[in-house]
Design a protein around this motif. Structure first.
Motif, PDB file in Angstrom:
ATOM      1  N   LYS A   1      54.594   2.590  37.227  1.00 44.12           N
ATOM      2  CA  LYS A   1      55.172   1.731  38.264  1.00 44.12           C
ATOM      3  C   LYS A   1      56.664   1.493  38.043  1.00 44.12           C
ATOM      4  O   LYS A   1      57.311   0.813  38.833  1.00 44.12           O
ATOM      5  CB  LYS A   1      54.454   0.380  38.284  1.00 44.12           C
TER       6      LYS A   1
ATOM      7  N   GLN B   1      51.449   0.704  33.927  1.00 40.14           N
ATOM      8  CA  GLN B   1      52.673  -0.063  34.149  1.00 40.14           C
ATOM      9  C   GLN B   1      53.911   0.829  34.085  1.00 40.14           C
ATOM     10  O   GLN B   1      54.857   0.655  34.862  1.00 40.14           O
ATOM     11  CB  GLN B   1      52.787  -1.178  33.106  1.00 40.14           C
TER      12      GLN B   1
ATOM     13  N   LEU C   1      51.318  -6.997  28.424  1.00 45.15           N
ATOM     14  CA  LEU C   1      49.968  -6.574  28.030  1.00 45.15           C
ATOM     15  C   LEU C   1      49.448  -7.413  26.873  1.00 45.15           C
ATOM     16  O   LEU C   1      48.316  -7.909  26.905  1.00 45.15           O
ATOM     17  CB  LEU C   1      49.988  -5.093  27.644  1.00 45.15           C
TER      18      LEU C   1
ATOM     19  N   ASP D   1      58.814  -4.437  28.424  1.00 47.60           N
ATOM     20  CA  ASP D   1      58.249  -5.460  29.306  1.00 47.60           C
ATOM     21  C   ASP D   1      56.755  -5.247  29.506  1.00 47.60           C
ATOM     22  O   ASP D   1      55.977  -6.211  29.521  1.00 47.60           O
ATOM     23  CB  ASP D   1      58.964  -5.448  30.657  1.00 47.60           C
ATOM     24  N   ALA D   2      56.374  -4.002  29.682  1.00 46.79           N
ATOM     25  CA  ALA D   2      54.951  -3.701  29.876  1.00 46.79           C
ATOM     26  C   ALA D   2      54.143  -4.097  28.648  1.00 46.79           C
ATOM     27  O   ALA D   2      53.047  -4.664  28.762  1.00 46.79           O
ATOM     28  CB  ALA D   2      54.769  -2.219  30.175  1.00 46.79           C
TER      29      ALA D   2
ATOM     30  N   LYS E   1      46.319   0.835  30.333  1.00 49.47           N
ATOM     31  CA  LYS E   1      47.043  -0.238  31.024  1.00 49.47           C
ATOM     32  C   LYS E   1      48.556  -0.071  30.879  1.00 49.47           C
ATOM     33  O   LYS E   1      49.304  -0.288  31.837  1.00 49.47           O
ATOM     34  CB  LYS E   1      46.602  -1.590  30.476  1.00 49.47           C
ATOM     35  N   LEU E   2      48.994   0.318  29.679  1.00 50.33           N
ATOM     36  CA  LEU E   2      50.424   0.545  29.479  1.00 50.33           C
ATOM     37  C   LEU E   2      50.928   1.686  30.351  1.00 50.33           C
ATOM     38  O   LEU E   2      51.986   1.591  30.995  1.00 50.33           O
ATOM     39  CB  LEU E   2      50.694   0.868  28.005  1.00 50.33           C
TER      40      LEU E   2
ATOM     41  N   THR F   1      57.922  -0.012  35.230  1.00 48.40           N
ATOM     42  CA  THR F   1      58.159  -1.105  34.291  1.00 48.40           C
ATOM     43  C   THR F   1      58.638  -0.534  32.964  1.00 48.40           C
ATOM     44  O   THR F   1      58.148   0.501  32.514  1.00 48.40           O
ATOM     45  CB  THR F   1      56.866  -1.914  34.065  1.00 48.40           C
TER      46      THR F   1
END
Length: 726
Positions: A514, A511, A525, A520-521, A507-508, A516
């Protein structure tokens, strides 16, 4: 007329001479003793060529593949060391699915053909052994007639020397597999799980910009146990065959006064513990703590943290050493979870963490709210516990633990996690605001006495009722039973946490792709993940009835018995988990489910047969003998015109209990004859649904009789004898 049963002698047991011999009174240099029977890095470096030693060191520390050419150098050095220590044999020491250890001894001597022999041990013999695998549990992985099995040297766990009156032999820790390559032991899946968590944790460290050093799962299992005098043990068929008492009424004094816990260790027990520690020190087992436990006759010993694989090996050595040394002192060590009804049972708290040589990844530091790496790994653990509460419960499910879990002496069967006030506050801040700005302080605590120092105070208390508790820089899995191997629970922990780290990293990374920022990511999360796992966090009283209701509202499982928990092992979710990470194939996990069912069935079946035997051949005759004495007394009194209402009343009470006991024995005997079907699931269910209630009914009557039948007629030692004579 009553007679004294000459079957046991409490006075003789109490007269044990606890004066240490002159040999035991001399000062021991612990630094010199520690590891003297361990073929560890110090010995390897001193005896091996430097190139081969460095190659082996890389395998041990980085878990790289072993260069086959190194095996001969290791074997030569190992043989030289073992022979100098007086060893005559070597053994591939492994952990089959019995839960115990196994070994087959081979002599170093090899005939030369001229009537002489030489000591020989080569790399081939070190690396691979071939014990007969047909009689070990396989759970259907192989037919009984398929006997070939292999042991494979585990270079990450050092060899050691076992000494005894008859000589010494070299033990080489090994994995154990079938001819087809299926794991038939507890070590192989543990090693696989350690590689998985190493891989995923390194991946996370790279995202944090930390050096992706090897990450090791570490364990520190605490061991609780009971000691009883062998004078009593061998007069109790239930202790001998089942490891626990099937009958026995609670004595007038048990643990109510809380005077045993952390009390002064009895001299005899202390001498025993000293020898246990000395033997473990020689084997390189870092045992560091010993004390009286809560129940009378109960004690605890515990090591410091180690690599999970070595910790599991050392835990097996601790259990075998505790049992073996006890006999030298006229004692028997009981590792069953519940040897005595009505007093605390024994557990094995598994302290678990992970880290590199440079840092513990679960160390929060002084300001946990700022330690985002710690919060990441801590969240991964909680995410794993929330998703796999069923698997954690199944990992500790066996017949002995059914007597302990949820009995107000151990965690309940409901899996939850205790975080403490400080950590929970940080998580709540992140969930609400996306970030945390403060941590509850710890500070110092004064005791109101000028001469006493101010003590560092933790920011949160501890919770002894929680099955899975954060205790400062590690998680403590408190639901393990005292008799079980720590390997499978550690394997489960490693695997489920590795899965969580994997998913969080994925998931990190998405992000970051993208655009990010990492900060912030990560904040986003953690906020979303906390919302998903917060239902598993509970800092209150896990023993309360209110928690059972609250846990159900939260959707937590309440798997009260082994037979409720074990089927969860082979849920699709869990089969997929172990298959995905290569820890256990479907076949291997299903085989363990079948083996665990068989072990449950056999444990209860043995208890049922033993209960019937004791009740029918020992308890019932004693009660009848007492009734006969009462009736004879009443008859003689009647002849003399005396009225003995009390005697007749007691006779009627005993007669009623005899009738009830006879009926209960008949029911138990009938159920013992009926084994419950043709497959292992139905057999195990028969034990749970029919044998256990039938045994409990017999026990209820027997324990009532124990309160009435004269002590000199009672055929077995009582709790009063066994718990307090040391």
């Amino acid at each position: 007329m009553s007679r004294v049963i000459p079957r046991f002698d409490t006075l003789a047991a109490a007269k044990y001479d606890s004066t240490p011999s002159a040999e035991k009174r001399h000062r021991i240099d612990l630094e010199q003793v520690f590891g003297e029977n361990l073929f560890g890095l110090h010995e390897m470096k001193a005896r091996m060529p430097s190139a081969q030693f460095e190659a082996l060191l890389s395998t041990m520390q980085n878990r790289t593949e072993l260069d086959p050419s190194v095996a001969d150098a290791v074997a030569a050095a190992m043989k030289e060391w073992a022979l100098e220590k007086g060893a005559t044999h070597y053994s591939h020491w492994f952990q089959p699915l019995t839960g115990n250890t196994a070994e087959k001894h081979d002599s170093f001597l090899k005939p030369t053909g001229d009537g002489r022999a030489i000591a020989e041990f080569r790399g081939k013999a070190l690396v691979q052994g071939e014990p007969d695998a047909s009689s070990f549990p396989s759970g259907g992985l192989r037919a009984t007639f398929e006997a070939r099995g292999y042991t494979a040297w585990d270079p990450t766990s050092p060899a050691f020397l076992m000494e005894g009156p008859g000589g010494a032999y070299l033990c080489i820790p090994t994995a154990f597999a079938s001819w087809a390559g299926d794991a038939l032991d507890k070590k192989t899946p543990l090693l696989r799980s350690m590689e998985v968590i190493d891989e995923q944790a390194r991946r996370a460290l790279r995202l944090f910009g930390s050096p992706p050093l090897p990450v090791t799962a570490t364990c520190g299992p605490e061991q609780e146990f009971f000691l009883v005098d062998e004078e009593f043990y061998f007069r109790r068929p239930d202790l001998q065959t089942c490891g626990r008492t099937l009958f026995g009424t609670k004595p007038p004094k048990g643990q109510e006064l809380d005077d045993h816990y952390f009390g002064s260790i009895p001299a005899r027990v202390l001498e025993y513990m000293n020898e246990v520690e000395l033997e473990l020190y020689r084997l390189g087992v870092p045992v560091t703590t010993r004390h009286n436990e809560v129940a009378p006759g109960q004690y605890e010993m515990a090591p410091i943290f180690e690599d999970a694989n070595q910790a599991a090996d050392h835990q097996q050595l601790m259990m075998s050493t505790l049992r073996r040394v006890a006999r030298k002192y006229g004692l028997v060590c009981l590792l069953h979870e519940k040897p005595f009804q009505g007093v605390n049972g024994s557990g094995k708290h598994l302290n678990w963490s992970m880290g590199t040589d440079e840092q513990n990844l679960l160390e929060p530091g002084e300001t946990p709210h700022e330690n985002m790496q710690f919060l990441f790994f801590c969240s991964a653990v909680l995410k794993a516990v929330a998703r796999h509460q069923d698997l954690l419960r199944a990992a500790v499910a066996h017949a002995g633990n059914d007597h302990r879990l949820g009995a107000n002496e151990a965690p309940p069967a409901i899996i939850s996690a205790f975080c403490g006030d400080q950590l929970q506050d940080v998580f709540e801040q992140i969930e609400k605001a996306g970030t945390a700005t403060s941590s509850k302080s710890s500070g110092l605590m004064g005791l109101g006495v000028k001469s006493l120092p101010h003590l560092p105070k933790h920011a949160g208390d501890r919770n002894r009722t929680s099955p899975f508790a954060f205790t400062g820089n590690k998680w403590e899995f408190r639901a393990l039973g005292s008799s079980q191997s720590v390997s499978f629970p550690a394997t489960v922990l490693n695997t489920i946490v590795a899965e969580s780290i994997d998913e969080l990293c994925t998931k990190l990374e998405a992000q970051l792709e993208k655009g990010t920022s990492f900060e912030d990511a990560l904040r986003g999360l953690l906020a979303s993940e906390i919302h998903e796992f917060k239902h598993i966090i509970f800092n209150g009283d896990n023993y309360s009835a209110e928690w059972v209701t609250e846990a159900e509202k939260r959707g937590l499982l309440n798997l009260g018995s082994t037979m409720d928990a074990l089927p969860r092992l082979v849920d699709e979710k869990n089969l997929a988990l172990f298959e995905k990470y290569g820890v256990l194939s479907h076949r291997e996990l299903e085989s363990r489910y079948e083996i665990f069912l068989e072990q449950y069935f056999h444990a209860i079946n043995i208890e049922g047969e033993t209960a019937q035997y004791i009740a029918q051949t020992m308890i019932l005759p004693s009660a009848v003998r007492f009734l006969s004495e009462l009736l004879t007394t009443a008859e003689r009194a009647d002849e003399l015109g005396m009225k003995l209402g009390g005697v007749l009343k007691t006779a009627a009470q005993v007669n009623d209990l005899i009738d009830r006991l006879t009926d209960c024995i008949a029911v138990l005997a009938e159920q013992n004859q009926e084994l419950g079907g043709d497959d292992v699931v139905s057999k195990a269910e028969h034990m749970r649904r029919n044998i256990v209630p039938a045994m409990n009914a017999v026990r209820d009557v027997v324990d009532r009789l124990e309160r009435i039948v004269p002590d000199d007629l009672w055929p077995v030692p009582t709790y009063r004898d066994m718990l307090f004579v040391k």
